[in-house]
Scaffold this motif. Structure first.
Motif, PDB file in Angstrom:
ATOM      1  N   LEU A 214     -43.923   4.057   0.886  1.00 19.09           N
ATOM      2  CA  LEU A 214     -42.613   3.537   0.982  1.00 19.09           C
ATOM      3  C   LEU A 214     -41.762   3.838  -0.348  1.00 19.09           C
ATOM      4  CD1 LEU A 214     -42.519   0.976   3.822  1.00 19.09           C
ATOM      5  CD2 LEU A 214     -41.779   3.468   4.222  1.00 19.09           C
ATOM      6  N   THR A 215     -42.635   2.972  -1.286  1.00 22.42           N
ATOM      7  CA  THR A 215     -41.942   2.995  -2.582  1.00 22.42           C
ATOM      8  C   THR A 215     -41.926   4.403  -3.200  1.00 22.42           C
ATOM      9  OG1 THR A 215     -42.841   0.984  -2.988  1.00 22.42           O
ATOM     10  CG2 THR A 215     -42.288   2.196  -5.093  1.00 22.42           C
ATOM     11  N   LEU A 216     -42.760   5.249  -3.144  1.00 20.64           N
ATOM     12  CA  LEU A 216     -42.885   6.510  -3.625  1.00 20.64           C
ATOM     13  C   LEU A 216     -41.706   7.363  -3.158  1.00 20.64           C
ATOM     14  CD1 LEU A 216     -46.610   7.399  -3.775  1.00 20.64           C
ATOM     15  CD2 LEU A 216     -45.089   6.689  -5.744  1.00 20.64           C
ATOM     16  N   ALA A 217     -41.837   7.248  -1.681  1.00 22.52           N
ATOM     17  CA  ALA A 217     -40.736   8.326  -0.884  1.00 22.52           C
ATOM     18  C   ALA A 217     -39.169   7.612  -1.292  1.00 22.52           C
ATOM     19  CB  ALA A 217     -40.757   8.027   0.553  1.00 22.52           C
TER      20      ALA A 217
ATOM     21  N   LEU B 126     -31.771  14.002 -10.296  1.00 23.38           N
ATOM     22  CA  LEU B 126     -32.142  14.300 -11.760  1.00 23.38           C
ATOM     23  C   LEU B 126     -33.296  15.334 -11.813  1.00 23.38           C
ATOM     24  CD1 LEU B 126     -32.338  10.744 -12.951  1.00 23.38           C
ATOM     25  CD2 LEU B 126     -30.368  12.220 -12.855  1.00 23.38           C
ATOM     26  N   GLY B 127     -33.710  16.031 -10.498  1.00 28.30           N
ATOM     27  CA  GLY B 127     -34.925  16.878 -10.742  1.00 28.30           C
ATOM     28  C   GLY B 127     -36.148  16.512 -11.025  1.00 28.30           C
ATOM     29  N   LEU B 128     -36.274  15.103 -10.687  1.00 26.48           N
ATOM     30  CA  LEU B 128     -37.435  14.385 -10.918  1.00 26.48           C
ATOM     31  C   LEU B 128     -38.159  14.267  -9.428  1.00 26.48           C
ATOM     32  CD1 LEU B 128     -36.631  11.819 -13.695  1.00 26.48           C
ATOM     33  CD2 LEU B 128     -37.773  13.867 -13.915  1.00 26.48           C
ATOM     34  N   THR B 129     -39.403  13.647  -9.556  1.00 26.72           N
ATOM     35  CA  THR B 129     -40.218  13.065  -8.464  1.00 26.72           C
ATOM     36  C   THR B 129     -40.530  11.724  -8.895  1.00 26.72           C
ATOM     37  OG1 THR B 129     -42.327  13.987  -9.009  1.00 26.72           O
ATOM     38  CG2 THR B 129     -41.042  15.270  -7.547  1.00 26.72           C
ATOM     39  N   SER B 130     -41.088  10.941  -7.983  1.00 26.59           N
ATOM     40  CA  SER B 130     -41.551   9.679  -8.635  1.00 26.59           C
ATOM     41  C   SER B 130     -42.633   9.954  -9.577  1.00 26.59           C
ATOM     42  CB  SER B 130     -42.241   8.755  -7.074  1.00 26.59           C
ATOM     43  OG  SER B 130     -41.018   8.474  -6.536  1.00 26.59           O
ATOM     44  N   ALA B 131     -43.544  10.830  -9.191  1.00 28.06           N
ATOM     45  CA  ALA B 131     -44.632  11.075 -10.117  1.00 28.06           C
ATOM     46  C   ALA B 131     -44.208  11.261 -11.279  1.00 28.06           C
ATOM     47  CB  ALA B 131     -45.648  12.132  -9.501  1.00 28.06           C
ATOM     48  N   ARG B 132     -43.216  12.152 -11.416  1.00 28.33           N
ATOM     49  CA  ARG B 132     -42.871  12.658 -12.794  1.00 28.33           C
ATOM     50  C   ARG B 132     -42.328  11.452 -13.540  1.00 28.33           C
ATOM     51  NH1 ARG B 132     -40.382  18.753 -12.707  1.00 28.33           N
ATOM     52  NH2 ARG B 132     -42.046  19.746 -11.942  1.00 28.33           N
ATOM     53  N   TRP B 133     -41.249  10.950 -12.801  1.00 27.35           N
ATOM     54  CA  TRP B 133     -40.661   9.596 -13.360  1.00 27.35           C
ATOM     55  C   TRP B 133     -41.761   8.724 -14.017  1.00 27.35           C
ATOM     56  CZ3 TRP B 133     -37.869   5.443  -9.892  1.00 27.35           C
ATOM     57  CH2 TRP B 133     -37.250   4.657 -10.531  1.00 27.35           C
ATOM     58  N   GLN B 134     -42.592   8.540 -13.205  1.00 27.28           N
ATOM     59  CA  GLN B 134     -43.858   7.506 -13.618  1.00 27.28           C
ATOM     60  C   GLN B 134     -44.367   7.990 -14.988  1.00 27.28           C
ATOM     61  OE1 GLN B 134     -47.105   7.302 -10.828  1.00 27.28           O
ATOM     62  NE2 GLN B 134     -47.565   5.285 -11.303  1.00 27.28           N
ATOM     63  N   ILE B 135     -44.723   9.192 -15.164  1.00 29.85           N
ATOM     64  CA  ILE B 135     -45.339   9.719 -16.367  1.00 29.85           C
ATOM     65  C   ILE B 135     -44.349   9.525 -17.358  1.00 29.85           C
ATOM     66  CG2 ILE B 135     -46.058  11.758 -17.334  1.00 29.85           C
ATOM     67  CD1 ILE B 135     -47.945  10.821 -15.262  1.00 29.85           C
ATOM     68  N   LEU B 136     -43.051   9.763 -17.202  1.00 31.69           N
ATOM     69  CA  LEU B 136     -41.913   9.569 -18.143  1.00 31.69           C
ATOM     70  C   LEU B 136     -41.854   8.112 -18.311  1.00 31.69           C
ATOM     71  CD1 LEU B 136     -39.070  11.871 -17.213  1.00 31.69           C
ATOM     72  CD2 LEU B 136     -40.683  12.354 -18.625  1.00 31.69           C
ATOM     73  N   GLY B 137     -42.111   7.194 -17.676  1.00 30.06           N
ATOM     74  CA  GLY B 137     -42.018   5.797 -17.929  1.00 30.06           C
ATOM     75  C   GLY B 137     -43.347   5.516 -18.660  1.00 30.06           C
ATOM     76  N   ALA B 138     -44.409   6.041 -18.340  1.00 27.66           N
ATOM     77  CA  ALA B 138     -45.673   5.723 -19.243  1.00 27.66           C
ATOM     78  C   ALA B 138     -45.479   6.163 -20.608  1.00 27.66           C
ATOM     79  CB  ALA B 138     -46.853   6.179 -18.523  1.00 27.66           C
ATOM     80  N   ILE B 139     -44.906   7.511 -20.907  1.00 24.45           N
ATOM     81  CA  ILE B 139     -44.716   7.903 -22.133  1.00 24.45           C
ATOM     82  C   ILE B 139     -43.835   6.726 -23.148  1.00 24.45           C
ATOM     83  CG2 ILE B 139     -43.734   9.598 -23.539  1.00 24.45           C
ATOM     84  CD1 ILE B 139     -44.579  11.617 -21.470  1.00 24.45           C
ATOM     85  N   VAL B 140     -42.745   6.452 -22.130  1.00 24.15           N
ATOM     86  CA  VAL B 140     -41.630   5.478 -22.879  1.00 24.15           C
ATOM     87  C   VAL B 140     -42.544   3.943 -23.263  1.00 24.15           C
ATOM     88  CG1 VAL B 140     -39.716   4.014 -22.602  1.00 24.15           C
ATOM     89  CG2 VAL B 140     -39.728   6.457 -22.012  1.00 24.15           C
ATOM     90  N   GLN B 141     -43.241   3.525 -22.273  1.00 22.89           N
ATOM     91  CA  GLN B 141     -43.940   2.419 -22.358  1.00 22.89           C
ATOM     92  C   GLN B 141     -45.039   2.301 -23.515  1.00 22.89           C
ATOM     93  OE1 GLN B 141     -43.586  -0.654 -20.922  1.00 22.89           O
ATOM     94  NE2 GLN B 141     -41.752   0.227 -20.288  1.00 22.89           N
TER      95      GLN B 141
END
Length: 155
Positions: free
Chosen positions: A26-29, A38-53
């Motif tokens: 449900l969280t991913l959906a 924004l042209g993102l998916t949860s997976a892409r957003w998660q990767i961007l977040g990992a890069i920032v973190q």
């Protein structure tokens, strides 16, 4: 009597794991719907977040490790992000083949846009949950993650 207690704990943990699976789906959906403008998916957003973190450029393998994800899957998403101009790959002075993943200004803007959408909604999700309960859930999930990681490495 320890066997009965062990059985009760195992059943309770099974219920938690099943709830966690459902909540994850449900969280991913929810995340996909949230960041799709924004042209993102949860997976892409998660990767961007990992890069920032990470706080500094990292190779794909390190990002995958930090996420507890498969390196090949992370690499595929990084390739997509690179094609969209959200990340770039730069030479790694410590390893010729393991390039460093760097957020581009466009990637930073997409990440910040996702947070702007996320922050008011996460506050709504948190409504009625006590910080104590959230911290307890975090401790349980952190322990479960550590045990699963140890089991996957044979420790």
């Amino acid at each position: 009597m320890p066997e009965a207690n062990d059985s009760v704990k195992a059943e309770a943990l099974t219920d938690l794991i099943l709830t966690m699976f459902r909540a994850n789906n449900l969280t991913l959906a929810w995340g996909d719907r949230l960041v799709s403008p924004l042209g993102l998916t949860s997976a892409r957003w998660q990767i961007l977040g990992a890069i920032v973190q990470a706080g500094r450029p990292q190779p794909v393998a390190w990002l995958a490790r930090d996420l507890g994800a498969n390196r090949q899957n992370v690499q595929r998403i990084i390739n997509d992000l690179k094609s969209d101009g959200l990340v770039s790959l730069e030479p790694n002075p410590h390893h010729k083949r393991a390039q460093l993943v760097v957020l581009t200004p466009k990637g930073q803007q997409a990440y910040e846009g996702a947070l702007e959408l996320y922050n008011p909604l996460v506050a709504t999700l948190a409504d009625g949950l006590s910080p104590h309960d959230i911290a307890a859930a975090q401790r349980v999930l952190t322990t479960l993650r550590a045990r699963l990681e140890a089991a996957s490495t044979g420790e």
